[in-house]
Scaffold this motif. Structure first.
Motif, PDB file in Angstrom:
ATOM      1  N   LEU A 151       0.823  -1.216   0.000  1.00 33.44           N
ATOM      2  CA  LEU A 151       0.000   0.000   0.000  1.00 33.44           C
ATOM      3  C   LEU A 151       0.853   1.260   0.000  1.00 33.44           C
ATOM      4  CD1 LEU A 151      -2.897  -0.676   2.550  1.00 33.44           C
ATOM      5  CD2 LEU A 151      -3.109  -0.309   0.099  1.00 33.44           C
ATOM      6  N   CYS A 310     -11.404   1.228   6.665  1.00 33.81           N
ATOM      7  CA  CYS A 310      -9.940   1.167   6.493  1.00 33.81           C
ATOM      8  C   CYS A 310      -9.358   2.495   6.016  1.00 33.81           C
ATOM      9  CB  CYS A 310      -9.606   0.071   5.487  1.00 33.81           C
ATOM     10  SG  CYS A 310      -7.891   0.026   4.962  1.00 33.81           S
ATOM     11  N   LEU A 311      -8.223   2.886   6.609  1.00 37.14           N
ATOM     12  CA  LEU A 311      -7.540   4.125   6.224  1.00 37.14           C
ATOM     13  C   LEU A 311      -6.410   3.876   5.229  1.00 37.14           C
ATOM     14  CD1 LEU A 311      -7.071   5.756   9.777  1.00 37.14           C
ATOM     15  CD2 LEU A 311      -9.038   5.966   8.249  1.00 37.14           C
ATOM     16  N   ARG A 312      -6.166   2.642   4.847  1.00 30.63           N
ATOM     17  CA  ARG A 312      -5.089   2.271   3.913  1.00 30.63           C
ATOM     18  C   ARG A 312      -3.707   2.638   4.457  1.00 30.63           C
ATOM     19  NH1 ARG A 312      -9.277   0.693   2.087  1.00 30.63           N
ATOM     20  NH2 ARG A 312     -10.182   1.077   0.031  1.00 30.63           N
ATOM     21  N   CYS A 313      -3.479   2.361   5.730  1.00 26.15           N
ATOM     22  CA  CYS A 313      -2.177   2.715   6.306  1.00 26.15           C
ATOM     23  C   CYS A 313      -1.139   1.636   6.043  1.00 26.15           C
ATOM     24  CB  CYS A 313      -2.306   2.947   7.807  1.00 26.15           C
ATOM     25  SG  CYS A 313      -2.569   1.430   8.740  1.00 26.15           S
ATOM     26  N   GLY A 314      -1.578   0.422   5.800  1.00 25.27           N
ATOM     27  CA  GLY A 314      -0.632  -0.660   5.510  1.00 25.27           C
ATOM     28  C   GLY A 314      -0.064  -1.357   6.730  1.00 25.27           C
ATOM     29  N   CYS A 316      -1.366  -3.371   8.826  1.00 23.95           N
ATOM     30  CA  CYS A 316      -1.749  -4.783   8.941  1.00 23.95           C
ATOM     31  C   CYS A 316      -0.919  -5.665   8.006  1.00 23.95           C
ATOM     32  CB  CYS A 316      -3.240  -4.973   8.692  1.00 23.95           C
ATOM     33  SG  CYS A 316      -3.824  -4.392   7.090  1.00 23.95           S
ATOM     34  N   MET A 339      -6.091  -6.591   4.984  1.00 17.16           N
ATOM     35  CA  MET A 339      -7.205  -5.775   4.498  1.00 17.16           C
ATOM     36  C   MET A 339      -7.636  -6.227   3.102  1.00 17.16           C
ATOM     37  SD  MET A 339      -5.925  -3.509   2.007  1.00 17.16           S
ATOM     38  CE  MET A 339      -7.240  -2.347   1.989  1.00 17.16           C
ATOM     39  N   CYS A 370      -4.313  -2.290  13.815  1.00 17.52           N
ATOM     40  CA  CYS A 370      -5.197  -1.479  12.966  1.00 17.52           C
ATOM     41  C   CYS A 370      -5.675  -0.222  13.695  1.00 17.52           C
ATOM     42  CB  CYS A 370      -6.393  -2.305  12.521  1.00 17.52           C
ATOM     43  SG  CYS A 370      -7.552  -1.339  11.535  1.00 17.52           S
ATOM     44  N   PRO A 371      -5.413   0.964  13.132  1.00 18.25           N
ATOM     45  CA  PRO A 371      -5.759   2.204  13.819  1.00 18.25           C
ATOM     46  C   PRO A 371      -7.272   2.439  13.934  1.00 18.25           C
ATOM     47  CG  PRO A 371      -4.922   2.672  11.622  1.00 18.25           C
ATOM     48  CD  PRO A 371      -4.710   1.217  11.868  1.00 18.25           C
ATOM     49  N   VAL A 372      -8.075   1.718  13.165  1.00 16.54           N
ATOM     50  CA  VAL A 372      -9.521   1.870  13.329  1.00 16.54           C
ATOM     51  C   VAL A 372     -10.151   0.588  13.865  1.00 16.54           C
ATOM     52  CG1 VAL A 372      -9.898   3.762  11.722  1.00 16.54           C
ATOM     53  CG2 VAL A 372      -9.783   1.451  10.839  1.00 16.54           C
ATOM     54  N   ILE A 374     -10.326  -2.635  13.077  1.00 13.37           N
ATOM     55  CA  ILE A 374     -11.136  -3.543  12.264  1.00 13.37           C
ATOM     56  C   ILE A 374     -10.990  -4.950  12.857  1.00 13.37           C
ATOM     57  CG2 ILE A 374     -11.396  -4.585   9.974  1.00 13.37           C
ATOM     58  CD1 ILE A 374     -10.581  -1.879   8.795  1.00 13.37           C
ATOM     59  N   PHE A 376     -10.367  -8.147  12.613  1.00 10.30           N
ATOM     60  CA  PHE A 376      -9.952  -9.008  11.519  1.00 10.30           C
ATOM     61  C   PHE A 376     -10.277 -10.483  11.606  1.00 10.30           C
ATOM     62  CE2 PHE A 376      -7.700  -5.623   9.399  1.00 10.30           C
ATOM     63  CZ  PHE A 376      -8.130  -5.905   8.136  1.00 10.30           C
TER      64      PHE A 376
HETATM   65  S1  SF4 Z   1      -4.226  -1.627   9.562  1.00 10.68           S
HETATM   66 FE1  SF4 Z   1      -6.420  -1.163   9.421  1.00 10.68          FE
HETATM   67  S2  SF4 Z   1      -6.480   0.883   8.498  1.00 10.68           S
HETATM   68 FE2  SF4 Z   1      -4.420   0.105   8.173  1.00 10.68          FE
HETATM   69  S3  SF4 Z   1      -4.497  -0.825   6.115  1.00 10.68           S
HETATM   70 FE3  SF4 Z   1      -4.898  -2.456   7.598  1.00 10.68          FE
HETATM   71  S4  SF4 Z   1      -7.120  -2.495   7.753  1.00 10.68           S
HETATM   72 FE4  SF4 Z   1      -6.609  -0.564   6.805  1.00 10.68          FE
END
Ligand code: SF4
Lengths: 467, 230
Positions: A151, A310-314, A316, A339, A370-372, A374, A376
């Motif tokens: 990502l 998801c914020l697409r932070c990578g 995970c 993700m 994961c900062p939000v 999720i 998993f």
């Molecule tokens: S850690 Fe959470 S927010 Fe970040 S990419 Fe993975 S699923 Fe998305």
């Protein structure tokens, strides 16, 4: 690309036996993990922030129709155009038509997963329009004719020697394998492209409904040049990325950036409210916002809607033991890692990504970073369950599990199976030669059954009575 | 212009979203007021020290100039004999123009600047600048950022295209948190945000080749923020 379990396994095996790739994945993911770990002491109230962000994102999804319409109103008030694209085809078609109306042949582009998702570059090329990727990693990937593998570190699978080779071939002169030199070449080449391009295309990390503002988060500075220099700006927004208020950005940026790169804030955060206003002499004069559905509305409101936060932070990806072994390309999908294992199969019904929810050990490391927040393992197990319910599980697998549950759901049959296992143990190659699940068994050591079972010992101690 | 965006079928798009979200209870997740720390944080010189620490963490440099003499000295060290210098004349802290002029900077805007001559392309004084000097709306201590807006826009070009970007900031322009900035900036533009508001934290960088951090990808290689007492 087909993506059944055998395809996934084949690509994974190839990745695992590629020692250069293994070193690169190890190096990149451990670096990113270290960076994240180092910033954490500076981030006070992290757990509380995760909780707040999760609530904010879920609230936004529950009111997504309202926030999207508010965003549309704001953008149009400022003189921007809004196009609602239900799928990849509608989005790419709109851009191609716009580009040909404006006679655009060459354009500049920032890194954006959503443009990967809709296959934008390929469609543009097929129509004689040449997009230049301006993020260094994406530029390398584009020159190599590949797709990104992470990502936020799209080209980590290339060594600097490989990059030098790609550059040397492209520029027709020998370029040494030094990061500084390579960067200098890219900077000079791309500077010219920024200044000349009639159109820039960006994704967006967030879009603020309250003000009609797009947020671009970058380190190199290509994002702000792409969104500021060309006279026409086109931004593509995955519709779940809308944010209610400008003031919500503090929370989201405070979570996104440390999770992604371990920085306190990226070098550049651009708040874009194009087109340029009456008191402005610079910035795009024409702006088109494309709001993309492409399968998201079918996830929304369902049992897997959490993945849309998801914020697409990578983060995970970097902690996933499966990703760390097989890398991004093995997933055979735009979105990879945990993700992607959830999002990819849900997003596109056409491409069959049913194998991806199985590319996980369910260890839960992803949910922890994961900062939000999720959840998993729940989502992955839920996806596997729904595959079984839809009759999508392979016949052999269903047979084994039905037999197993029949056998072990009754104490007599359970006891019988234990006796059977002991009797046939040598025939099973000491636990390494199972029929049907040989592939699964070959990589695992099954402990030999104990000579006497716990039940036998229990009965012996407490007399033979079977009360 | 119609009040609605375009689409092959806009209403169908919205209807899809609406029927999906109506399947869940909208009330299940309330919108809390934006999360902000309101304790004010460190003030005065301590706020500057926090800013300096965070800007250094981001790879930039913060300097403190309590008077013209100190400013002259710091600028002299940064400019170090370079001669392609450009400065944006608006938004600078009071009393700094005189010092900058002593270094022979080329001032923008020239008196004739208007939207129409901006269309003639970007002047070489910007594209070839070794050192570009601007003011800023704000500095954010906890992230080491300066905030610039496209009013009118040349200032942002300087910040994006010169090799070394120098920002002059009054100490009273420092706020503590990002949240403070997200409140202060919109308040400066009651008629609506400018087209581009840029948060800049240190020099441009990339870690895209073998994860090794390299400075100066597309933007400035050095960022200096000189904080001045007014
Ligand atoms: S850690 Fe959470 S927010 Fe970040 S990419 Fe993975 S699923 Fe998305």
């Amino acid at each position: 690309m087909a993506n059944r379990i055998p395809d996934l396994l084949l690509r994974s095996e190839r990745a695992i036996s590629d020692s250069q790739l293994q070193r690169a994945i190890d190096f990149a993911t451990s670096r990113l993990r270290d960076h994240r770990a180092k910033i954490m002491p500076r981030m006070k109230g992290w757990e509380e922030m995760r909780e707040q962000a999760r609530e904010l994102r879920l609230h936004t999804l529950a009111h997504l129709d309202e926030y999207l319409e508010a965003l549309e109103r704001k953008v149009m008030q400022r003189g921007g155009h809004v196009f609602w694209a239900r799928d990849a085809g509608e989005a790419t078609q709109y851009i191609i038509e716009l580009a040909s109306r404006r006679r655009v042949r060459d354009l500049v582009k920032t890194k954006s997963m959503v443009t990967e998702e809709i296959g934008l570059n390929k469609s543009l090329e097929q129509n004689g329009i040449h997009p230049v990727e301006t993020d260094l990693g994406e530029y390398i990937v584009q020159l190599a004719g590949e797709t990104p593998s992470h990502l936020i570190a799209p080209a980590f699978h290339k060594s600097k020697e490989q990059v030098a080779e790609i550059f040397s071939r492209h520029f027709g002169t020998s370029i040494p394998a030094e990061v500084k030199t390579i960067m200098g070449v890219a900077r000079k080449e791309l500077r010219g492209k920024f200044l000349a391009a009639p159109m820039g295309i960006t994704g967006a990390n967030f879009a603020v409904a309250e003000t009609g503002t797009l947020v671009l988060v970058t380190n190199e500075g290509n994002g702000r040049l792409t969104s500021f220099l060309p006279p026409i700006l086109v931004s593509i927004l995955g519709m779940e990325k809308v944010v209610p208020r400008l003031a919500d950005l503090e929370l989201l940026l405070n979570l996104l950036v440390p999770s992604a790169t371990g920085q306190r804030l990226t070098t550049y955060v651009s708040l874009l409210s194009p087109p340029r206003g009456p008191h402005e002499t610079r910035g795009p004069q024409e702006f088109h916002l494309i709001i993309l559905d492409n399968g998201r509305s079918s996830i929304l409101g369902g049992p897997f809607a959490d993945i849309l936060t998801c914020l697409r932070c990578g983060a995970c990806l970097n902690v996933c033991p499966v990703y760390q072994k097989i890398g991004g390309h093995s997933y055979g999908a735009t979105y990879t890692g945990p993700m992607g294992a959830v999002l990819s199969p849900l997003l596109s019904e056409l491409k069959n990504h049913d194998s991806l929810p199985h590319a996980s050990t369910l260890c839960g490391a992803c949910a922890e970073v994961c900062p939000v927040k999720i959840p998993f393992p729940d989502l992955l197990i839920g996806l596997r369950q729904s595959q079984v319910r839809q009759g999508k599980a392979p016949f052999g697998q269903s047979l084994v599990f039905s037999l197993w549950s029949w056998l072990w759901s009754h104490s007599r049959r359970y006891a019988f199976s234990a006796r059977l296992a002991r009797a046939f143990w040598p025939l099973l190659g000491n636990g390494r030669k199972f029929p049907v699940v040989s592939g699964w068994a070959s990589g695992r050591d099954l402990p030999p059954p104990a000579p006497r079972t716990f039940r036998d010992l229990w009965h012996e101690r407490n007399g033979r009575s079977r009360g | 212009m119609s009040a609605m965006g375009e689409a092959v079928d806009r209403d169908q798009f919205i209807a899809n979203v609406r029927s999906a979200v109506e399947a869940v209870s909208r009330r299940s997740h309330e919108l809390a007021s934006p999360v902000r720390r309101r304790d004010g944080g460190p003030a005065g010189e301590d706020r500057f020290l926090l800013f300096r620490d965070c800007l250094e963490f981001a790879g930039g440099q913060a300097h403190r100039a309590a008077g013209s003499e100190k400013l002259r000295e710091i600028l002299g060290q940064i400019i170090a004999g370079r001669n392609r210098l450009v400065a944006w004349g608006e938004d600078l802290p009071a009393g700094t123009r005189q010092v900058l002029s002593e270094f022979g900077v080329e001032w923008l805007p020239p008196l004739t600047l208007s939207p129409s001559n901006a269309e003639q392309g970007i002047p070489p004084s910007i594209t070839e600048a070794q050192v570009g000097i601007t003011g800023a709306l704000l500095g954010v201590a906890e992230t080491g950022s300066v905030v610039l807006a496209s009013r009118p826009g040349e200032n942002l070009l300087i910040a994006s295209l010169s090799s070394i970007h120098v920002v002059l900031l009054g100490i009273d322009q420092l706020v503590v948190t990002l949240g403070d900035a997200f409140v202060r900036v919109p308040a400066m533009f009651p008629e609506g945000l400018p087209g581009n508001v840029a948060f800049i934290s240190g020099p441009s960088r990339s870690a895209d080749i073998e994860q090794s951090l390299a400075i100066g990808a597309h933007g400035p290689m050095e960022v200096h923020v000189i904080v001045i007492s007014s």
